[in-house]
Design a protein around this motif. Sequence first.
Motif, PDB file in Angstrom:
ATOM      1  N   MET A 323       0.850  -1.188   0.000  1.00 34.12           N
ATOM      2  CA  MET A 323       0.000   0.000   0.000  1.00 34.12           C
ATOM      3  C   MET A 323       0.885   1.238   0.000  1.00 34.12           C
ATOM      4  O   MET A 323       1.882   1.288   0.738  1.00 34.12           O
ATOM      5  N   PRO A 324       0.576   2.257  -0.804  1.00 30.14           N
ATOM      6  CA  PRO A 324       1.404   3.464  -0.822  1.00 30.14           C
ATOM      7  C   PRO A 324       1.513   4.080   0.571  1.00 30.14           C
ATOM      8  O   PRO A 324       0.498   4.327   1.230  1.00 30.14           O
ATOM      9  N   MET A 325       2.740   4.309   1.017  1.00 29.16           N
ATOM     10  CA  MET A 325       2.986   4.861   2.351  1.00 29.16           C
ATOM     11  C   MET A 325       3.048   6.380   2.285  1.00 29.16           C
ATOM     12  O   MET A 325       3.879   6.942   1.587  1.00 29.16           O
ATOM     13  N   GLN A 326       2.173   7.031   3.021  1.00 27.98           N
ATOM     14  CA  GLN A 326       2.220   8.477   3.158  1.00 27.98           C
ATOM     15  C   GLN A 326       2.952   8.883   4.440  1.00 27.98           C
ATOM     16  O   GLN A 326       3.420  10.011   4.566  1.00 27.98           O
ATOM     17  N   ALA A 327       3.052   7.940   5.369  1.00 23.82           N
ATOM     18  CA  ALA A 327       3.686   8.215   6.659  1.00 23.82           C
ATOM     19  C   ALA A 327       4.074   6.902   7.319  1.00 23.82           C
ATOM     20  O   ALA A 327       3.689   5.818   6.867  1.00 23.82           O
ATOM     21  N   THR A 328       4.816   6.984   8.391  1.00 18.99           N
ATOM     22  CA  THR A 328       5.344   5.904   9.233  1.00 18.99           C
ATOM     23  C   THR A 328       6.496   5.188   8.519  1.00 18.99           C
ATOM     24  O   THR A 328       6.812   5.483   7.370  1.00 18.99           O
ATOM     25  N   TYR A 329       7.095   4.228   9.202  1.00 16.89           N
ATOM     26  CA  TYR A 329       8.102   3.364   8.578  1.00 16.89           C
ATOM     27  C   TYR A 329       7.593   1.920   8.553  1.00 16.89           C
ATOM     28  O   TYR A 329       8.358   0.971   8.610  1.00 16.89           O
ATOM     29  N   LEU A 330       6.264   1.783   8.450  1.00 14.41           N
ATOM     30  CA  LEU A 330       5.619   0.477   8.521  1.00 14.41           C
ATOM     31  C   LEU A 330       4.908   0.196   7.202  1.00 14.41           C
ATOM     32  O   LEU A 330       3.906   0.848   6.868  1.00 14.41           O
ATOM     33  N   ALA A 331       5.442  -0.742   6.430  1.00 11.43           N
ATOM     34  CA  ALA A 331       4.896  -1.067   5.112  1.00 11.43           C
ATOM     35  C   ALA A 331       3.813  -2.139   5.247  1.00 11.43           C
ATOM     36  O   ALA A 331       3.998  -3.133   5.952  1.00 11.43           O
ATOM     37  N   TRP A 332       2.713  -1.942   4.544  1.00 12.51           N
ATOM     38  CA  TRP A 332       1.540  -2.820   4.618  1.00 12.51           C
ATOM     39  C   TRP A 332       1.424  -3.542   3.283  1.00 12.51           C
ATOM     40  O   TRP A 332       1.106  -2.946   2.261  1.00 12.51           O
ATOM     41  N   VAL A 333       1.727  -4.838   3.312  1.00 10.96           N
ATOM     42  CA  VAL A 333       1.863  -5.604   2.073  1.00 10.96           C
ATOM     43  C   VAL A 333       0.743  -6.638   1.967  1.00 10.96           C
ATOM     44  O   VAL A 333       0.551  -7.458   2.871  1.00 10.96           O
ATOM     45  N   ASP A 334       0.050  -6.602   0.830  1.00 14.61           N
ATOM     46  CA  ASP A 334      -1.064  -7.508   0.568  1.00 14.61           C
ATOM     47  C   ASP A 334      -0.550  -8.738  -0.185  1.00 14.61           C
ATOM     48  O   ASP A 334       0.072  -8.615  -1.248  1.00 14.61           O
ATOM     49  N   PHE A 335      -0.818  -9.919   0.369  1.00 15.19           N
ATOM     50  CA  PHE A 335      -0.394 -11.184  -0.244  1.00 15.19           C
ATOM     51  C   PHE A 335      -1.566 -11.914  -0.911  1.00 15.19           C
ATOM     52  O   PHE A 335      -1.407 -13.058  -1.330  1.00 15.19           O
ATOM     53  N   SER A 336      -2.724 -11.247  -1.033  1.00 19.18           N
ATOM     54  CA  SER A 336      -3.887 -11.953  -1.573  1.00 19.18           C
ATOM     55  C   SER A 336      -3.670 -12.378  -3.022  1.00 19.18           C
ATOM     56  O   SER A 336      -4.236 -13.382  -3.470  1.00 19.18           O
ATOM     57  N   GLY A 337      -2.818 -11.649  -3.751  1.00 21.69           N
ATOM     58  CA  GLY A 337      -2.561 -11.993  -5.140  1.00 21.69           C
ATOM     59  C   GLY A 337      -1.811 -13.289  -5.340  1.00 21.69           C
ATOM     60  O   GLY A 337      -1.733 -13.808  -6.468  1.00 21.69           O
ATOM     61  N   THR A 338      -1.250 -13.830  -4.256  1.00 18.82           N
ATOM     62  CA  THR A 338      -0.540 -15.113  -4.373  1.00 18.82           C
ATOM     63  C   THR A 338      -1.511 -16.283  -4.486  1.00 18.82           C
ATOM     64  O   THR A 338      -1.127 -17.370  -4.932  1.00 18.82           O
ATOM     65  N   GLY A 339      -2.764 -16.072  -4.056  1.00 23.70           N
ATOM     66  CA  GLY A 339      -3.735 -17.164  -4.044  1.00 23.70           C
ATOM     67  C   GLY A 339      -3.506 -18.149  -2.909  1.00 23.70           C
ATOM     68  O   GLY A 339      -4.195 -19.171  -2.821  1.00 23.70           O
ATOM     69  N   MET A 340      -2.550 -17.838  -2.024  1.00 24.06           N
ATOM     70  CA  MET A 340      -2.223 -18.762  -0.934  1.00 24.06           C
ATOM     71  C   MET A 340      -3.115 -18.520   0.279  1.00 24.06           C
ATOM     72  O   MET A 340      -3.586 -17.407   0.518  1.00 24.06           O
ATOM     73  N   GLU A 341      -3.283 -19.545   1.069  1.00 23.74           N
ATOM     74  CA  GLU A 341      -3.903 -19.381   2.369  1.00 23.74           C
ATOM     75  C   GLU A 341      -2.929 -18.667   3.302  1.00 23.74           C
ATOM     76  O   GLU A 341      -1.710 -18.690   3.106  1.00 23.74           O
ATOM     77  N   GLU A 342      -3.483 -18.038   4.308  1.00 20.75           N
ATOM     78  CA  GLU A 342      -2.680 -17.277   5.259  1.00 20.75           C
ATOM     79  C   GLU A 342      -1.559 -18.135   5.863  1.00 20.75           C
ATOM     80  O   GLU A 342      -0.419 -17.681   6.014  1.00 20.75           O
TER      81      GLU A 342
END
Length: 397
Positions: A323-342
Amino acid sequence: MQVNLTDTPDFDTPTDRRNTLCQKWDGAPRLFGVSADSSLPMWVADTDFRAPDVVQEALQRMVDHGIYGYMGDYGPYKAAIKWWMAERHDWEIEEDWILTTFGLVNAIGIALDVFTGPDDGIITFTPVYHAFARMVNASGRQLVELPLARDGDIYVMDFDAYEKQLTGKEKMILLCSPHNPGGRVWTRQELEELADFARRHDLMIIADEIHQDLVFPGEKHTAFGLLENVADRLITLSATSKTFNLAGHHTGNAIIPNPEIRRAFSKRLSALGLSTTMAGIHAATAAYSPRGANWADAQMRYLDENRQVFDAGIQAIPGLKSMPMQATYLAWVDFSGTGMEEREVIERLEKTADIAANHGRSFGKGGETYMRFNIGTQRSRIEEALRRLQSAFGDLQ
């Protein structure tokens, strides 16, 4: 106060935090099952940067004095906070608005205790900082998760949807501004809409602004206290801990313009016998200074480069999207595109890549397909993390 231009922060030289009683590095093997020797901890929200020289010098003077008696004069500390808020955030506050807590989670606990009762509803906008839910549940209040919506690649608040979800038992909003974990900087208009929402439903607002100084170029944090007609329901929380990597000092500020709210909060502080530490006061006073501001600006330039390197590397791995970061040093990454279970995503991340990152599910509704990565570390470690992620998920290409 004069800026000391000889301060030259070194963010690039790797630091070794293992075997220092460090939660981030020493706690990762136990909590995530990663290697004690070779893992990359990218989870808990502190950085791997040494605090600025101005803080180190203040603490050294305290140590050299060698007497650690009771603190009696908070004047310079409160003056430093007042200066910082005016200089960095255009917010003119009064020193008597400031109450000092043993960190911000402690402040949230006091606010829940004083201003809400058992079974009252406490609103959070999820996914959000996981301590909110932990504190609400532990206090016997009812957690009300209002999911954030998406506008393209960023989170937004959907007040039309929220109106339909309230039951009338809600008493308080816990707001993360800037947002953790999405890295969103709320606009003034969004905060105005939130203030209107709170007034309509007679809700108190606890604005956790701990990431207020970690804003990237092109963005502007708006202190909630700048808005008109919110002082009757607002507590703003701030601290030097994220900006200057001082979380271990457990020193936070509850800034409360309304005298009745301030009296009630202060009374509970006194009843619990809570205070902060001498070291925390000295460190915060030194950090909130022109030299501290100079260091904070240099850190943001470094973090901005980290952000660009990390985002480019993540987007190059099929199935992953940050997700585009506007602030913080915490990157939020989506893995849903892998098709894998959590479970498989976590297994690959921790066992194959040997990386410890926060599981998205812990941030509440909407976080299930995400992982949070702390990029507040040396560039070489960011690059190594990307190599490991590419290897761990490379078979998706």
